[in-house]
Design an enzyme around this catalytic site. Structure first.
Site, mmCIF file in Angstrom:
data_model
loop_
_atom_site.group_PDB
_atom_site.id
_atom_site.type_symbol
_atom_site.label_atom_id
_atom_site.label_comp_id
_atom_site.label_asym_id
_atom_site.label_seq_id
_atom_site.Cartn_x
_atom_site.Cartn_y
_atom_site.Cartn_z
ATOM 1 C CB CYS A 96 -0.983 -0.029 1.173
ATOM 2 S SG CYS A 96 -2.281 1.232 1.046
ATOM 3 C CG HIS A 189 -4.066 -3.141 2.888
ATOM 4 N ND1 HIS A 189 -3.107 -2.704 3.772
ATOM 5 C CD2 HIS A 189 -4.593 -2.029 2.308
ATOM 6 C CE1 HIS A 189 -3.060 -1.383 3.759
ATOM 7 N NE2 HIS A 189 -3.953 -0.953 2.870
ATOM 8 C CD GLU A 191 -1.911 -5.553 5.478
ATOM 9 O OE1 GLU A 191 -2.326 -4.401 5.694
ATOM 10 O OE2 GLU A 191 -1.412 -5.902 4.381
#
Length: 210
Positions: A96, A189, A191
């Site tokens: 990001c 993203h 994660e």
């Protein structure tokens, strides 16, 4: 034990921790909570957050209000860490804001405000379709991603190649450094969803080689 240097927000720490906990032999050193010696890192993870500070952008900024909640101290640490990592050929995984920072560090510029990429549902749901360059590794291909942001890459940094674009408007969503051992940037993203574990596994495998 291989050491990954990073600066991770408190709200994101548990999300990243589960990927590290699932992969033995790699530890996370978080510069937000401890002193981290970049010269001792085996790899660099640059994570999401607020906008890059204006003083680190080599471009005209017609409206300073477009830079939201900058953190100059964090920027300074991350740009120093990135410069050292690239100089030494260390693996880099940029997410990001980190994806944008990788571009800026290599001389690229930013679109300071874009439309249609920051809807709330894009933060956690894999809704945005991507199109890929023909030679992208299959482990870095996802049909739809959870990409939420108001800034994006404009002019591409030196040595960067685009791996993926938003299918709707061609906003750059994934890059890598050409002819470099391993440096990948993603605007989305990973994660936030176990779907993206391949990205972390590939990064960790590169880190363990160092």
């Amino acid at each position: 034990m291989a050491n990954v240097a990073s600066w991770v927000r408190e709200s994101d720490e548990a999300l990243f921790r589960r990927f590290f906990d699932a992969y033995l032999g790699v530890k996370l050193s978080n510069a937000r909570t401890q002193d981290v010696d970049v010269k001792a890192m085996d790899g660099l993870l640059i994570t999401g957050g607020d906008d890059i500070s204006a003083e680190f952008l080599d471009q005209e900024i017609p409206d300073p209000s477009l830079i939201r909640d900058p953190m100059p101290d964090r920027d300074a640490w991350e740009f120093e860490a990135l410069e050292y990592a690239l100089e030494k050929g260390k693996p880099v995984f940029a997410i990001c804001r980190g994806h944008q920072m990788l571009n800026v560090a290599l001389g690229g510029t930013m679109l300071l405000d874009i439309k249609g990429h920051n809807a709330p549902e894009l933060k956690s749901q894999n809704l945005q379709p991507l199109r890929y360059a023909g030679d992208v590794d299959a482990r870095r291909k996802f049909a739809q991603v959870n990409s939420s942001h108001h800034q994006a890459i404009d002019k591409l940094g030196d040595g960067l190649e685009v791996e993926a674009w938003c299918a709707a408007d061609d906003i750059v969503e994934q890059v890598r450094i050409r002819d470099y051992p391993y440096a990948v940037g993603v605007q989305y993203h990973p994660e936030r969803d176990w779907l993206y574990k391949n990205l972390f596994e590939d990064f960790f495998n590169q880190v363990l080689k160092k």
